[in-house]
Design a protein around this motif. Structure first.
Motif, PDB file in Angstrom:
ATOM      1  N   THR A 153      26.943  -2.958 -18.189  1.00 17.02           N
ATOM      2  CA  THR A 153      26.293  -1.838 -17.508  1.00 17.02           C
ATOM      3  C   THR A 153      25.443  -2.305 -16.332  1.00 17.02           C
ATOM      4  O   THR A 153      25.093  -1.489 -15.486  1.00 17.02           O
ATOM      5  N   THR A 154      25.091  -3.598 -16.269  1.00 13.56           N
ATOM      6  CA  THR A 154      24.295  -4.038 -15.112  1.00 13.56           C
ATOM      7  C   THR A 154      25.038  -5.061 -14.258  1.00 13.56           C
ATOM      8  O   THR A 154      25.515  -4.729 -13.184  1.00 13.56           O
ATOM      9  N   LEU A 155      25.185  -6.302 -14.779  1.00 12.55           N
ATOM     10  CA  LEU A 155      25.723  -7.378 -13.940  1.00 12.55           C
ATOM     11  C   LEU A 155      27.183  -7.136 -13.564  1.00 12.55           C
ATOM     12  O   LEU A 155      27.551  -7.184 -12.399  1.00 12.55           O
ATOM     13  N   PHE A 156      28.020  -6.863 -14.555  1.00 11.48           N
ATOM     14  CA  PHE A 156      29.428  -6.544 -14.288  1.00 11.48           C
ATOM     15  C   PHE A 156      29.610  -5.035 -14.376  1.00 11.48           C
ATOM     16  O   PHE A 156      30.473  -4.557 -15.113  1.00 11.48           O
ATOM     17  N   SER A 157      28.814  -4.295 -13.621  1.00  9.56           N
ATOM     18  CA  SER A 157      28.834  -2.842 -13.803  1.00  9.56           C
ATOM     19  C   SER A 157      30.170  -2.244 -13.370  1.00  9.56           C
ATOM     20  O   SER A 157      30.476  -1.101 -13.693  1.00  9.56           O
ATOM     21  N   GLY A 158      30.981  -3.019 -12.621  1.00  8.61           N
ATOM     22  CA  GLY A 158      32.311  -2.546 -12.284  1.00  8.61           C
ATOM     23  C   GLY A 158      33.160  -2.306 -13.528  1.00  8.61           C
ATOM     24  O   GLY A 158      34.054  -1.457 -13.528  1.00  8.61           O
ATOM     25  N   VAL A 159      32.880  -3.046 -14.586  1.00  7.44           N
ATOM     26  CA  VAL A 159      33.648  -2.882 -15.826  1.00  7.44           C
ATOM     27  C   VAL A 159      33.255  -1.584 -16.519  1.00  7.44           C
ATOM     28  O   VAL A 159      34.101  -0.809 -16.956  1.00  7.44           O
ATOM     29  N   GLY A 160      31.943  -1.341 -16.594  1.00  7.14           N
ATOM     30  CA  GLY A 160      31.465  -0.123 -17.250  1.00  7.14           C
ATOM     31  C   GLY A 160      31.783  -0.122 -18.725  1.00  7.14           C
ATOM     32  O   GLY A 160      32.254  -1.115 -19.290  1.00  7.14           O
ATOM     33  N   LEU A 161      31.491   1.001 -19.372  1.00  2.61           N
ATOM     34  CA  LEU A 161      31.813   1.119 -20.786  1.00  2.61           C
ATOM     35  C   LEU A 161      33.223   1.684 -20.927  1.00  2.61           C
ATOM     36  O   LEU A 161      33.707   2.344 -20.032  1.00  2.61           O
TER      37      LEU A 161
ATOM     38  N   LEU B  44      31.584 -16.991 -18.876  1.00  4.09           N
ATOM     39  CA  LEU B  44      31.384 -15.705 -18.213  1.00  4.09           C
ATOM     40  C   LEU B  44      31.019 -14.594 -19.182  1.00  4.09           C
ATOM     41  O   LEU B  44      30.242 -13.704 -18.853  1.00  4.09           O
ATOM     42  N   LEU B  45      31.594 -14.613 -20.376  1.00  8.51           N
ATOM     43  CA  LEU B  45      31.417 -13.476 -21.275  1.00  8.51           C
ATOM     44  C   LEU B  45      30.622 -13.807 -22.526  1.00  8.51           C
ATOM     45  O   LEU B  45      30.558 -13.014 -23.458  1.00  8.51           O
ATOM     46  N   PHE B  46      30.024 -14.988 -22.570  1.00 12.45           N
ATOM     47  CA  PHE B  46      29.104 -15.250 -23.681  1.00 12.45           C
ATOM     48  C   PHE B  46      27.774 -15.797 -23.172  1.00 12.45           C
ATOM     49  O   PHE B  46      26.719 -15.283 -23.518  1.00 12.45           O
ATOM     50  N   ILE B  47      27.836 -16.792 -22.290  1.00 11.99           N
ATOM     51  CA  ILE B  47      26.582 -17.380 -21.809  1.00 11.99           C
ATOM     52  C   ILE B  47      25.935 -16.479 -20.762  1.00 11.99           C
ATOM     53  O   ILE B  47      24.752 -16.141 -20.872  1.00 11.99           O
ATOM     54  N   VAL B  48      26.716 -16.064 -19.764  1.00 12.60           N
ATOM     55  CA  VAL B  48      26.161 -15.190 -18.722  1.00 12.60           C
ATOM     56  C   VAL B  48      25.565 -13.901 -19.314  1.00 12.60           C
ATOM     57  O   VAL B  48      24.457 -13.518 -18.958  1.00 12.60           O
ATOM     58  N   PRO B  49      26.251 -13.228 -20.236  1.00  8.73           N
ATOM     59  CA  PRO B  49      25.646 -12.012 -20.804  1.00  8.73           C
ATOM     60  C   PRO B  49      24.277 -12.249 -21.430  1.00  8.73           C
ATOM     61  O   PRO B  49      23.397 -11.411 -21.288  1.00  8.73           O
ATOM     62  N   PHE B  50      24.096 -13.396 -22.076  1.00 11.10           N
ATOM     63  CA  PHE B  50      22.780 -13.622 -22.680  1.00 11.10           C
ATOM     64  C   PHE B  50      21.728 -13.889 -21.629  1.00 11.10           C
ATOM     65  O   PHE B  50      20.569 -13.505 -21.780  1.00 11.10           O
ATOM     66  N   ASP B  52      21.854 -12.435 -18.841  1.00 14.28           N
ATOM     67  CA  ASP B  52      21.635 -11.076 -18.343  1.00 14.28           C
ATOM     68  C   ASP B  52      20.628 -10.336 -19.232  1.00 14.28           C
ATOM     69  O   ASP B  52      19.754  -9.633 -18.733  1.00 14.28           O
ATOM     70  N   VAL B  53      20.757 -10.505 -20.543  1.00 11.27           N
ATOM     71  CA  VAL B  53      19.794  -9.865 -21.457  1.00 11.27           C
ATOM     72  C   VAL B  53      18.398 -10.388 -21.170  1.00 11.27           C
ATOM     73  O   VAL B  53      17.424  -9.625 -21.108  1.00 11.27           O
ATOM     74  N   LEU B  54      18.309 -11.703 -20.945  1.00 12.30           N
ATOM     75  CA  LEU B  54      17.028 -12.318 -20.613  1.00 12.30           C
ATOM     76  C   LEU B  54      16.476 -11.719 -19.320  1.00 12.30           C
ATOM     77  O   LEU B  54      15.292 -11.366 -19.237  1.00 12.30           O
ATOM     78  N   ALA B  70      17.559  -5.748 -13.730  1.00 12.56           N
ATOM     79  CA  ALA B  70      17.599  -7.144 -14.152  1.00 12.56           C
ATOM     80  C   ALA B  70      17.040  -8.006 -13.035  1.00 12.56           C
ATOM     81  O   ALA B  70      17.344  -7.789 -11.860  1.00 12.56           O
ATOM     82  N   VAL B  71      16.204  -8.968 -13.383  1.00 12.72           N
ATOM     83  CA  VAL B  71      15.669  -9.913 -12.413  1.00 12.72           C
ATOM     84  C   VAL B  71      16.230 -11.281 -12.765  1.00 12.72           C
ATOM     85  O   VAL B  71      15.929 -11.824 -13.824  1.00 12.72           O
ATOM     86  N   TYR B  72      17.076 -11.834 -11.872  1.00 11.88           N
ATOM     87  CA  TYR B  72      17.783 -13.054 -12.231  1.00 11.88           C
ATOM     88  C   TYR B  72      17.020 -14.314 -11.852  1.00 11.88           C
ATOM     89  O   TYR B  72      17.361 -15.389 -12.301  1.00 11.88           O
ATOM     90  N   ASN B  73      16.025 -14.172 -11.012  1.00  9.53           N
ATOM     91  CA  ASN B  73      15.266 -15.343 -10.595  1.00  9.53           C
ATOM     92  C   ASN B  73      14.080 -15.556 -11.538  1.00  9.53           C
ATOM     93  O   ASN B  73      13.168 -14.727 -11.583  1.00  9.53           O
ATOM     94  N   PRO B  74      14.088 -16.658 -12.284  1.00  6.78           N
ATOM     95  CA  PRO B  74      13.004 -16.880 -13.265  1.00  6.78           C
ATOM     96  C   PRO B  74      11.623 -16.863 -12.634  1.00  6.78           C
ATOM     97  O   PRO B  74      10.643 -16.547 -13.303  1.00  6.78           O
ATOM     98  N   ALA B  75      11.528 -17.194 -11.319  1.00  6.65           N
ATOM     99  CA  ALA B  75      10.216 -17.226 -10.679  1.00  6.65           C
ATOM    100  C   ALA B  75       9.597 -15.833 -10.629  1.00  6.65           C
ATOM    101  O   ALA B  75       8.380 -15.686 -10.549  1.00  6.65           O
ATOM    102  N   GLN B  76      10.455 -14.793 -10.675  1.00  7.22           N
ATOM    103  CA  GLN B  76       9.927 -13.426 -10.548  1.00  7.22           C
ATOM    104  C   GLN B  76       9.888 -12.676 -11.871  1.00  7.22           C
ATOM    105  O   GLN B  76       9.732 -11.459 -11.893  1.00  7.22           O
ATOM    106  N   TRP B  77      10.057 -13.398 -12.948  1.00  7.89           N
ATOM    107  CA  TRP B  77      10.084 -12.700 -14.234  1.00  7.89           C
ATOM    108  C   TRP B  77       8.720 -12.118 -14.579  1.00  7.89           C
ATOM    109  O   TRP B  77       7.680 -12.703 -14.290  1.00  7.89           O
ATOM    110  N   SER B  78       8.768 -10.963 -15.211  1.00  8.75           N
ATOM    111  CA  SER B  78       7.513 -10.342 -15.620  1.00  8.75           C
ATOM    112  C   SER B  78       7.506 -10.206 -17.135  1.00  8.75           C
ATOM    113  O   SER B  78       8.548 -10.201 -17.779  1.00  8.75           O
TER     114      SER B  78
END
Lengths: 312, 319
Positions: A153-161, B44-50, B52-54, B70-78
């Motif tokens: 829903t965010t990074l690969f939002s092109g995929v969507g649900l 791409l589908l296991f490490i990157v998603p986590f 992303d959650v972070l 989502a903020v991907y730069n750790p320097a700007q994390w809140s």
């Protein structure tokens, strides 16, 4: 030999022959009836509810609790709510089958090549990714599903649900089955076959193609059976990643209808269809596996059964 | 007798006998290529998603749309979401802490019951089933093949007020108007046991079946009773399967949100999984849901790593 030693010895002999309990000695190898009864009670507790749930799918009434006679109404005859006439139920069946087929078709080649590569390529990268793969096997499904939900829903939002997201997530979730089973099998086979092939002039590709893949065929088959059936049963991932009736599989449909209300025997019918599907896969898997490992040492009925259930 | 060193240096076997070693760099590339698709997929589908959650957990809200950013730069994390989650767990009006305790106690009770029921059954089938082993195994494995939803549905049918459980209780002259599905903790715990016990039994069976029978015979020959043999030989040897089996049941139980939704559906029995699931579907709370699932992951990462190591070791030993 002194008299006291003699006396002591007869004492010891007496003590050894005397039963340690006042009652007669029981057969030390007797059958453990209490344990067997316990096991049967467990099996009854574990299976009878399911038999009843299947039975209720044939109930001639709207209740899931009171038997009102046999009928096919929830499968065919009811013009509105039967599986045969409710388009939503049909979509759910179809979606489950679709997801199982897609996931198996992608996850098996991916997992098999991964295992073959990792097995021979020893290094820090391969070791780390093997660890990552094993983590994906044990991580609680909810945490994994949350990550999938966010990434689509965010990074690969092109995929969507929807179906694509469900398939991608299910492949990631299930790729560890072939990867683990194939690695275990490779460890049992050992390196002698591939070394012999290399000695006889095979290129690595020929070795994999002509020697390893045939040897791995039963394991590949078993993992395909496991992936297919585990997608049929999957709930959390598809629950988080489905968003409309078209991409809702059976498990999610049952959940959404049943919680918070009486869903009616049509759900039991749906569940029974799932069950029959899984059992057909299991039976095909079992006999297929037996056929493929025919004539091998150390393959018994029980070994085949545990393999098909994922016990490596 | 040629030493391995001379062989490698190029004796008569140099070209053929050690061909796989001689062309090792070439082989290595081939196997790297073979592993690459799986590695890229996992990255791409296991490490990157986590990550992303972070990034979402450490990100913030779009105040106009209410969407998480989502903020991907750790320097700007809140730490906004972390603080929010922390507040709901340990703050003054903390509503999550009781929920966490409840999750732990449900899981502990269910896991203990699973072991108490599962171990004797697995032990019997592995040791004493004899020629009927295959039959028992089919019956033990059957639930493994039946969808979790179907198995919960079965209990929903039985536990309704006019269902068969209450009917049987009525016949026995016991209280028979129990509202089992009205938010009872014991219904949820039993549901968890019923749901996850097949996985435990399979692991226990595999472990117990692997124990060398001659060890047990030796113990009996040396005069130990059946009970003492169990305590001195079987139990120590089944420590590993018990541990991995417990992990394989406890880990999913901690992330379970559907069992208590189906069997109780009231707020009185919600677990941590329900909270994560609910926050995911509530606008403005996705970030906190991300933090919560990461916190859960943080707690579980040690047992997970232990499980991975233990299974890798037993796989090596089996080979």
């Amino acid at each position: 030999m002194t008299a006291t030693a003699q006396a002591a010895r007869t004492d010891v002999a007496k003590a050894a022959t005397r039963p340690s309990f006042p009652w007669p000695r029981r057969n030390p190898w007797r059958h453990p009836w209490i344990l067997e009864s316990f096991t049967w009670i467990y099996l009854i507790w574990s299976l009878v509810p399911l038999v009843l749930a299947v039975l209720f799918s044939f109930n001639n009434g709207k209740s899931q609790a009171v038997w009102q006679g046999f009928s096919w109404r929830w499968y065919f005859t009811d013009p509105l709510n039967s599986v045969a006439h409710d388009p939503v139920l049909q979509l759910a069946v179809l979606q489950t089958l679709k997801l199982s087929a897609y996931t198996t078709a992608i996850a098996i080649p991916l997992g098999v090549t991964f295992a073959l590569g990792i097995h021979r390529w020893r290094g820090i990268t391969s070791a780390s990714f093997n660890f990552v793969m094993l983590l994906s096997f044990v991580i609680p499904e909810l945490i994994f599903g949350v990550a999938m939900f966010f990434v689509f829903t965010t990074l690969f939002s092109g995929v969507g649900l929807g179906t694509l997201a469900e398939t991608l997530a299910l492949v990631t979730w299930n790729v560890s089955w072939p990867a683990i089973i194939i690695q275990a099998r490779l460890a049992t086979i050992g390196n002698s076959y591939s070394e012999a092939a290399a000695d006889l002039g095979c290129t690595p590709f020929q070795t994999v193609r002509r020697v390893m893949l045939p040897l791995l065929a039963p394991a590949i088959f078993a993992s395909a059976v496991l992936v297919f059936s585990s997608v049929i049963d999957d709930f959390v991932i598809v629950d988080l990643l489905s968003n409309n009736a078209v991409n809702t599989p059976m498990s999610v449909y049952i959940y959404s209808q049943q919680h918070g209300g009486n869903g009616g025997p049509a759900l039991n019918a749906l569940g029974t269809i799932m069950l029959v599907m899984s059992f057909i896969i299991a039976i095909l898997g079992y006999f297929g596996y037996r056929l493929m490992t025919r004539g091998e040492r150390g393959t018994s009925t029980t070994a085949a059964l545990t393999t098909i259930a994922g016990g490596t | 007798m040629t030493s391995p060193a001379t062989v490698r240096r190029g004796g008569w076997r140099g070209r053929h006998g050690r061909a796989s070693r001689a062309s090792a760099p070439h082989n290595r590339v081939f196997f790297i290529i073979l592993a690459a698709p799986g590695i890229i997929w996992l990255a791409l589908l296991f490490i990157v998603p986590f990550y992303d959650v972070l990034a979402i957990g450490a990100g913030h809200l779009n105040l106009l749309t209410g969407q998480p950013i989502a903020v991907y730069n750790p320097a700007q994390w809140s730490a906004t979401n972390l603080a929010g989650s922390w507040h709901t767990i340990f703050g003054a009006s903390a509503y999550l802490l009781p929920l966490i305790w409840r999750t732990i106690w449900y899981t502990a009770a269910a896991a203990a019951l699973c072991l108490l029921i599962g171990y004797p059954a697995a032990y019997f089938v592995a040791r004493f089933a004899g020629r009927r082993k295959a039959l028992f195994l089919v019956l033990l494995i059957a639930p493994f093949w039946i969808s979790y939803m179907m198995r919960m549905l079965a209990w929903i049918d039985l536990l309704q007020i006019n269902g068969y459980v209450n009917k049987v209780l009525g016949i026995l002259g016991l209280p028979s108007q129990i509202d089992w599905l009205g938010g009872r903790w014991y219904t949820v715990v039993l549901g968890l046991v019923y749901g996850y016990i097949p996985y435990l039994i399979l692991v226990l069976y595999a472990g117990l079946d692997r124990i060398d029978g001659s060890l047990l015979e030796a113990s009996r020959d040396l005069g130990l009773s059946r009970a003492r043999t169990f305590a001195k030989v079987t139990l120590p040897l089944s420590r590993q399967p018990i541990l991995t089996g417990m992990l394989i049941t406890v880990l999913p139980m901690l992330g379970d949100y559907f069992t208590n939704q189906l069997l109780s559906g009231t707020t009185g029995t919600t677990m941590i999984g329900n909270e994560i699931d609910a926050q995911l579907g509530t606008q403005g709370f996705e970030g906190q849901g991300a933090v919560l699932s990461l916190l859960l992951l943080l707690v579980l990462v040690v047992p997970m790593a232990y499980y991975v190591r233990a299974t890798a070791r037993s796989a090596r030993e089996a080979a």
